[in-house]
Design an enzyme around this catalytic site. Structure first.
Site, PDB file in Angstrom:
ATOM      1  N   GLU A 243       0.820  -1.211   0.000  1.00  0.00           N
ATOM      2  CA  GLU A 243       0.000   0.000   0.000  1.00  0.00           C
ATOM      3  C   GLU A 243       0.854   1.261   0.000  1.00  0.00           C
ATOM      4  OE1 GLU A 243      -3.611  -1.924   2.690  1.00  0.00           O
ATOM      5  OE2 GLU A 243      -1.847  -1.062   3.662  1.00  0.00           O
ATOM      6  N   GLU A 443     -11.826  -4.142  -2.167  1.00  0.00           N
ATOM      7  CA  GLU A 443     -11.234  -5.297  -1.493  1.00  0.00           C
ATOM      8  C   GLU A 443     -11.860  -5.412  -0.099  1.00  0.00           C
ATOM      9  OE1 GLU A 443      -6.842  -6.077   0.294  1.00  0.00           O
ATOM     10  OE2 GLU A 443      -6.898  -5.512  -1.830  1.00  0.00           O
TER      11      GLU A 443
END
Length: 535
Positions: A243, A443
């Protein structure tokens, strides 16, 4: 002696925080056409040379049905062996792929671990295990999205999913500990190389950005014949956990039940980050701001109101606070831009969808300062939108913006933490994606497979797509394990896939139980396919 870092962003003197606000109506960056290919039709035939085994083939149509949101399933973290030479549990993987294809799943996501592919020596790559996965996906008519994982997996060698950075990178970190992130207490985080040395030749004469680029370039050459056909997506790792963020707290902590109390620590105390901070303070002529991050900020489980920097009228609103937070977030944004630019050039013309992920950091969203977002590198507060600049950056390079927590609800989280607002956090991110005309990828955060969680995913996906003429949205289910194929979970999952696709679920007369008879997806024998997965 201060080290002049070439990665230091340029700043003007700080002033009122309103100068940093960006109108939502502004759209920056050219529009990129979607690179996602159409969903192939799946046909099967008997292979007379293999005792009647079903062979699946792809037939591409020219357009996807309007309103169809493809679903992908992330493979187990240990899908390939510890040396990347082979795919693990081959029989179970084949049975699982067959079930996913029959359920109407679009494809699978394979995490390509830097620590496995380039494990022992620089520029020596081993793709054999990943090649087996791609060939298996092709056999069953599934697409593949490759996630370039330049971070550590797991917390320590005792973790079953432990995958460290390459050995030769760890050796360089031992020689120069400042290659790792450091907080104000001197604690080092080895999950990911500090972005402060992004463009410095610290890895056998290469910079980290060059090392990431070389691996992606070698992947492109190795899998060139599959790009645009079987492999239709590349997600580029941008930090810890893949991320775009700082490791304000370890990735392992983010999975723990008590994570909502974590404020996080600013990761700016390695010599390369401090050199950049000093250069920026020197540029605006305020030397007393050199060499230090904010004080009175802690990762202890405390109310932000008890911390001088994070409380509603705290130092985050002062000129120094604004200066530091802008520098800290700009460094992260520059890091993301460097990698996205390189990845876009490398895969240009290969008909693959490029994407990057933003972390779902929401457990202090109901406060004024949003402390856990600030320590993660998102300058997002009650008076400043910190996600528009990120969405614009993704838009400039034609990237899809991915984020988790699509399955989470404010009311449920606030039972234990009144200021935790995952829905509100996600709505802000969805709005930024829509304003910047950026495709979105969703997600799940938890592995809760109940119907209410799937309904929440549908609700948030429609919140993004409603009113858009041609919405571009896909969902990644994290992750495939044996519990997915248990009867109740499988029924819920296949129903969810059917609702997301908005088309009739693909039905195949497959004999999952080995009895030779036809079996439907609702039959208990269909769920035995994953029984030995992850065993």
């Amino acid at each position: 002696m201060a080290i002049a870092s070439p990665s230091a962003p340029s700043f003007s003197a700080p002033s009122n925080h309103l100068l940093f606000l960006h109108p939502l109506s502004i759209r920056v960056g050219p529009k990129f056409p979607s690179r996602v290919l159409d969903r192939p039709a799946i046909t099967c035939r008997l292979n007379p040379s293999s005792d009647g085994e079903l062979v699946y083939e792809l037939h591409y149509s020219h357009r996807r049905r309007v309103g169809s949101f493809p679903v992908y399933v992330t493979l187990p973290e240990d899908a390939v062996g510890p040396t990347a030479q082979t795919m693990r549990r081959k029989k179970a993987m084949a049975q699982s792929f067959r079930a996913l294809a029959a359920a109407g799943v679009e494809g699978v996501v394979m995490e390509v671990w830097w620590g496995l592919v380039e494990r022992e020596f620089p520029r020596i790559y081993d793709w054999r295990g990943y090649l087996e996965i791609v060939l298996l996906a092709k056999r069953f008519g599934l697409k593949v999205r490759a996630m370039m994982a330049f971070h550590q997996c797991g917390s320590d060698p005792a973790d079953p999913s432990w995958i460290p950075l390459p050995q030769w990178v760890l050796e360089e970190m031992d020689k120069d500990p400042d290659v790792a992130y450091v907080d104000r207490f001197g604690r080092r985080n080895m999950e990911y190389i500090s972005l402060g040395c992004d463009i410095l030749p610290i890895l056998h004469g290469r910079s980290p950005i060059q090392a990431y680029s070389d691996l992606m370039r070698n992947f492109r050459e190795t899998f060139r014949s599959f790009l645009g056909g079987v492999i239709t997506g590349i997600q580029v790792g941008l930090g810890p956990g893949g991320e775009l963020r700082y490791p304000s707290c370890s990735s392992q902590k983010l999975t723990w039940a008590w994570r909502p109390r974590e404020l996080g620590e600013f990761q700016c105390y390695d010599k390369y980050m401090l050199a950049s901070l000093n250069a920026c303070a020197h540029e605006i002529g305020i030397c007393e701001w050199e060499g230090r991050g904010p004080v009175a900020a802690s990762d202890l489980f405390q109310n932000p109101e008890n911390k001088e920097f994070f409380r509603d009228d705290g130092a985050w609103k002062t000129p120094y606070g604004e200066f530091f937070l802008q520098w800290y977030s700009e460094m992260l944004l520059q890091h993301g831009e460097r990698i996205c630019r390189e990845a876009e050039i490398i895969f240009r013309g290969n008909e693959v969808n490029m994407s990057g992920k933003v972390a779902g950091i929401y457990w202090h969203y109901g406060t004024q300062s949003h402390p856990s977002e600030l320590t993660s590198g998102y300058y997002n507060t009650s008076v400043r939108d910190g996600f528009l600049p990120i969405a614009r950056m993704f838009g400039r390079y034609g990237f899809t913006l991915c984020c988790s927590c699509f399955d989470m609800r404010d009311a449920e989280e606030q039972q234990t933490n009144p200021v935790s607002k995952p829905e509100s956090f996600l709505k802000q991110l969805l709005l930024a994606a829509r304003v910047c005309d950026v495709p979105l990828g969703g997600e799940n955060s938890s592995r809760n497979l109940d119907d209410e969680s799937f309904k929440q995913v549908l609700k948030m996906s429609r919140l993004y797509s409603d009113g858009l003429e041609t919405p571009s949205f896909s969902f990644k289910f994290v992750r495939m394990d044996k519990s997915l194929f248990e009867y109740r979970n499988w029924v819920s999952f296949t129903s969810f896939v059917r609702q997301m696709s908005n088309v009739k679920m693909f039905q195949a007369g497959l004999d999952f139980g080995g009895s030779g008879g036809d079996t439907t997806l609702s039959s208990p024998s269909a769920f035995f396919t994953g029984a030995i997965l992850a065993s």
